[in-house]
Design a protein around this motif. Structure first.
Motif, PDB file in Angstrom:
ATOM      1  N   SER A 174     121.503  37.873   5.821  1.00 37.07           N
ATOM      2  CA  SER A 174     121.203  36.857   4.817  1.00 37.07           C
ATOM      3  C   SER A 174     119.816  36.245   5.006  1.00 37.07           C
ATOM      4  O   SER A 174     119.258  35.693   4.064  1.00 37.07           O
ATOM      5  CB  SER A 174     122.278  35.768   4.858  1.00 37.07           C
ATOM      6  OG  SER A 174     122.402  35.251   6.166  1.00 37.07           O
ATOM      7  N   THR A 175     119.250  36.304   6.205  1.00 33.42           N
ATOM      8  CA  THR A 175     117.891  35.781   6.420  1.00 33.42           C
ATOM      9  C   THR A 175     116.866  36.782   5.902  1.00 33.42           C
ATOM     10  O   THR A 175     115.909  36.412   5.213  1.00 33.42           O
ATOM     11  CB  THR A 175     117.669  35.480   7.918  1.00 33.42           C
ATOM     12  OG1 THR A 175     118.835  34.825   8.426  1.00 33.42           O
ATOM     13  CG2 THR A 175     116.463  34.581   8.132  1.00 33.42           C
ATOM     14  N   VAL A 176     117.106  38.039   6.220  1.00 25.42           N
ATOM     15  CA  VAL A 176     116.206  39.103   5.749  1.00 25.42           C
ATOM     16  C   VAL A 176     116.227  39.202   4.219  1.00 25.42           C
ATOM     17  O   VAL A 176     115.233  39.619   3.613  1.00 25.42           O
ATOM     18  CB  VAL A 176     116.587  40.446   6.411  1.00 25.42           C
ATOM     19  CG1 VAL A 176     115.953  41.624   5.700  1.00 25.42           C
ATOM     20  CG2 VAL A 176     116.170  40.439   7.873  1.00 25.42           C
ATOM     21  N   ILE A 228     111.059  43.424  10.438  1.00 24.53           N
ATOM     22  CA  ILE A 228     111.529  42.041  10.301  1.00 24.53           C
ATOM     23  C   ILE A 228     113.052  42.095  10.219  1.00 24.53           C
ATOM     24  O   ILE A 228     113.608  42.761   9.342  1.00 24.53           O
ATOM     25  CB  ILE A 228     110.937  41.381   9.042  1.00 24.53           C
ATOM     26  CG1 ILE A 228     109.405  41.386   9.111  1.00 24.53           C
ATOM     27  CG2 ILE A 228     111.482  39.951   8.882  1.00 24.53           C
ATOM     28  CD1 ILE A 228     108.706  40.930   7.837  1.00 24.53           C
ATOM     29  N   ASP A 229     113.706  41.423  11.152  1.00 25.62           N
ATOM     30  CA  ASP A 229     115.169  41.504  11.201  1.00 25.62           C
ATOM     31  C   ASP A 229     115.742  40.180  11.695  1.00 25.62           C
ATOM     32  O   ASP A 229     115.044  39.391  12.343  1.00 25.62           O
ATOM     33  CB  ASP A 229     115.593  42.655  12.137  1.00 25.62           C
ATOM     34  CG  ASP A 229     117.010  43.133  11.862  1.00 25.62           C
ATOM     35  OD1 ASP A 229     117.726  42.491  11.054  1.00 25.62           O
ATOM     36  OD2 ASP A 229     117.415  44.144  12.464  1.00 25.62           O
ATOM     37  N   GLY A 230     116.987  39.948  11.405  1.00 27.13           N
ATOM     38  CA  GLY A 230     117.667  38.735  11.856  1.00 27.13           C
ATOM     39  C   GLY A 230     118.261  38.931  13.240  1.00 27.13           C
ATOM     40  O   GLY A 230     118.072  39.964  13.891  1.00 27.13           O
ATOM     41  N   ALA A 231     118.977  37.919  13.707  1.00 25.74           N
ATOM     42  CA  ALA A 231     119.684  38.021  14.992  1.00 25.74           C
ATOM     43  C   ALA A 231     120.851  37.043  14.962  1.00 25.74           C
ATOM     44  O   ALA A 231     120.863  36.087  14.173  1.00 25.74           O
ATOM     45  CB  ALA A 231     118.761  37.687  16.154  1.00 25.74           C
ATOM     46  N   ASP A 232     121.806  37.302  15.821  1.00 22.43           N
ATOM     47  CA  ASP A 232     122.949  36.383  15.943  1.00 22.43           C
ATOM     48  C   ASP A 232     122.710  35.373  17.057  1.00 22.43           C
ATOM     49  O   ASP A 232     123.179  34.241  16.983  1.00 22.43           O
ATOM     50  CB  ASP A 232     124.224  37.191  16.171  1.00 22.43           C
ATOM     51  CG  ASP A 232     124.451  38.144  15.013  1.00 22.43           C
ATOM     52  OD1 ASP A 232     124.518  37.654  13.868  1.00 22.43           O
ATOM     53  OD2 ASP A 232     124.492  39.356  15.226  1.00 22.43           O
ATOM     54  N   GLU A 233     122.000  35.815  18.090  1.00 20.25           N
ATOM     55  CA  GLU A 233     121.557  34.915  19.167  1.00 20.25           C
ATOM     56  C   GLU A 233     120.225  35.450  19.690  1.00 20.25           C
ATOM     57  O   GLU A 233     120.031  36.658  19.755  1.00 20.25           O
ATOM     58  CB  GLU A 233     122.535  34.920  20.351  1.00 20.25           C
ATOM     59  CG  GLU A 233     123.845  34.230  20.125  1.00 20.25           C
ATOM     60  CD  GLU A 233     124.704  34.164  21.399  1.00 20.25           C
ATOM     61  OE1 GLU A 233     125.654  33.387  21.424  1.00 20.25           O
ATOM     62  OE2 GLU A 233     124.422  34.926  22.362  1.00 20.25           O
ATOM     63  N   ILE A 239     121.390  39.136  20.789  1.00 21.14           N
ATOM     64  CA  ILE A 239     122.624  39.785  20.319  1.00 21.14           C
ATOM     65  C   ILE A 239     122.464  39.975  18.820  1.00 21.14           C
ATOM     66  O   ILE A 239     122.095  39.045  18.101  1.00 21.14           O
ATOM     67  CB  ILE A 239     123.881  38.951  20.624  1.00 21.14           C
ATOM     68  CG1 ILE A 239     124.231  39.047  22.107  1.00 21.14           C
ATOM     69  CG2 ILE A 239     125.061  39.443  19.771  1.00 21.14           C
ATOM     70  CD1 ILE A 239     125.518  38.334  22.498  1.00 21.14           C
ATOM     71  N   LYS A 240     122.711  41.216  18.381  1.00 23.40           N
ATOM     72  CA  LYS A 240     122.690  41.544  16.964  1.00 23.40           C
ATOM     73  C   LYS A 240     123.940  42.348  16.616  1.00 23.40           C
ATOM     74  O   LYS A 240     124.633  42.817  17.492  1.00 23.40           O
ATOM     75  CB  LYS A 240     121.444  42.362  16.622  1.00 23.40           C
ATOM     76  CG  LYS A 240     120.171  41.509  16.647  1.00 23.40           C
ATOM     77  CD  LYS A 240     118.923  42.304  16.263  1.00 23.40           C
ATOM     78  CE  LYS A 240     119.037  43.088  14.999  1.00 23.40           C
ATOM     79  NZ  LYS A 240     119.459  42.333  13.821  1.00 23.40           N
ATOM     80  N   GLY A 241     124.166  42.463  15.320  1.00 22.31           N
ATOM     81  CA  GLY A 241     125.290  43.278  14.879  1.00 22.31           C
ATOM     82  C   GLY A 241     126.361  42.504  14.143  1.00 22.31           C
ATOM     83  O   GLY A 241     127.409  43.058  13.802  1.00 22.31           O
ATOM     84  N   GLY A 242     126.073  41.226  13.875  1.00 29.89           N
ATOM     85  CA  GLY A 242     127.039  40.432  13.113  1.00 29.89           C
ATOM     86  C   GLY A 242     127.346  41.057  11.757  1.00 29.89           C
ATOM     87  O   GLY A 242     128.458  40.970  11.252  1.00 29.89           O
ATOM     88  N   GLY A 243     126.345  41.740  11.201  1.00 29.45           N
ATOM     89  CA  GLY A 243     126.548  42.413   9.912  1.00 29.45           C
ATOM     90  C   GLY A 243     126.971  43.869  10.092  1.00 29.45           C
ATOM     91  O   GLY A 243     127.150  44.588   9.115  1.00 29.45           O
ATOM     92  N   GLY A 244     127.096  44.291  11.345  1.00 27.59           N
ATOM     93  CA  GLY A 244     127.586  45.647  11.608  1.00 27.59           C
ATOM     94  C   GLY A 244     126.506  46.722  11.540  1.00 27.59           C
ATOM     95  O   GLY A 244     126.808  47.910  11.607  1.00 27.59           O
ATOM     96  N   ALA A 245     125.243  46.299  11.448  1.00 22.27           N
ATOM     97  CA  ALA A 245     124.170  47.295  11.251  1.00 22.27           C
ATOM     98  C   ALA A 245     123.401  47.582  12.536  1.00 22.27           C
ATOM     99  O   ALA A 245     122.298  48.110  12.504  1.00 22.27           O
ATOM    100  CB  ALA A 245     123.217  46.800  10.166  1.00 22.27           C
TER     101      ALA A 245
HETATM  102  C1  5RP Z   1     123.289  42.618  11.202  1.00 25.48           C
HETATM  103  C2  5RP Z   1     122.517  41.705  12.079  1.00 25.48           C
HETATM  104  C3  5RP Z   1     121.920  40.510  11.445  1.00 25.48           C
HETATM  105  O1  5RP Z   1     120.538  40.565  11.615  1.00 25.48           O
HETATM  106  C4  5RP Z   1     122.481  39.276  12.069  1.00 25.48           C
HETATM  107  O2  5RP Z   1     123.877  39.307  11.928  1.00 25.48           O
HETATM  108  C5  5RP Z   1     121.916  38.018  11.445  1.00 25.48           C
HETATM  109  O3  5RP Z   1     122.362  37.877  10.135  1.00 25.48           O
HETATM  110  P1  5RP Z   1     122.031  36.622   9.230  1.00 25.48           P
HETATM  111  O4  5RP Z   1     120.561  36.629   8.993  1.00 25.48           O
HETATM  112  O5  5RP Z   1     122.846  36.838   7.984  1.00 25.48           O
HETATM  113  O6  5RP Z   1     122.466  35.370   9.979  1.00 25.48           O
HETATM  114  O7  5RP Z   1     122.345  41.907  13.258  1.00 25.48           O
HETATM  115  O8  5RP Z   1     123.834  43.679  11.929  1.00 25.48           O
END
Ligand code: 5RP
Length: 227
Positions: free
Chosen positions: A28-30, A81-86, A94-100
């Motif tokens: 959602s950030t990207v 450019i990518d997001g992160a969970d922590e 830590i990434k992968g909240g979106g499963g990617a």
């Molecule tokens: C998807 C990810 C995302 O970058 C991560 O979950 C952050 O998502 P959001 O920007 O929606 O908080 O790793 O696999």
């Protein structure tokens, strides 16, 4: 929170230069990065080619009219450019909240610069304290990997798409979300150990990959920090 994501996502899009190959993360950030890139293509006439890290991003980028390329056509990526969970103070994530996570890690690994876009709430002292660690597994090996993760002190749970139906990644695999009580004491060591476990396709520990972080806050401002 939307403000923070929007500020971070849009600010990072300003780092893209004319002619660049850009890794397009997921989440959602990207989304706000994609939106801003589409504006810059339209208003400034910049050219770029994006390498999407998920089917979701691919379809959003197409809707925004962002030109895309595949890894068959691209050897190195100038900027992802990518997001992160922590993300911690050493830019480990830590990434992968979106499963990617798998495609995200492949793209990050061939990128000269990896800019992580987050709201301030994603900053942590120790990984694994606010978010579970996603581990992508081949369905056949789910049980063996679960046992291995338990032996490492984790509590794995199968990610579900619906009650009784596992979430399936873009690569046809499943995800174990793993809790580590008190957080992950040694993320580098755990990452190395998980990578050797048969049946683990990829894990969400992104070690030494991020080079920059753009931190958005709820007032709508964003700060760029570089390693
Ligand atoms: C998807 C990810 C995302 O970058 C991560 O979950 C952050 O998502 P959001 O920007 O929606 O908080 O790793 O696999």
């Amino acid at each position: 929170m939307t403000n923070a994501k929007q500020a971070a996502g849009r600010r990072a899009a300003e780092l893209v230069e004319d002619g660049m190959t850009v890794g397009l993360g997921t989440g959602s950030t990207v989304f706000f990065t994609l939106q801003r890139l589409a504006e810059r293509i339209r208003d400034e006439g910049i050219s770029l080619r994006g390498v999407p890290t998920s089917l979701d991003t691919e379809s959003k980028a197409r809707e925004f009219g962002i030109p895309l390329a595949t890894l068959d056509e691209v050897e190195r990526i100038a900027l992802t450019i990518d997001g992160a969970d922590e993300i911690d103070g050493d830019y480990q994530m830590i990434k992968g909240g979106g499963g990617a996570l798998l495609r995200e890690k492949v793209v990050a690994t061939i990128s000269d610069r990896v800019v992580t876009v987050v709201g301030r709430d994603k900053l942590v002292e120790r990984l694994g304290t606010t978010f579970l660690l996603p581990v992508e597994v081949v369905p056949f090996a789910r049980a063996t990997v679960r046992r291995a993760i338990k032996a490492l002190g984790g509590e794995p749970t199968v990610r579900l798409a619906e009650p009784e139906r596992p979430f399936v990644t873009d690569n046809g695999n499943q995800i174990l979300d793993c809790k580590f009580e008190g957080g992950i004491a040694d993320a580098r060591a755990l990452a190395a150990r998980l990578s050797t476990e048969p049946g683990v396709v990829e894990h969400g520990l992104f070690i030494d990959l991020a080079t920059d972080v753009v931190i958005g806050d709820d007032t709508g401002t964003a700060e760029l920090r570089s390693k």
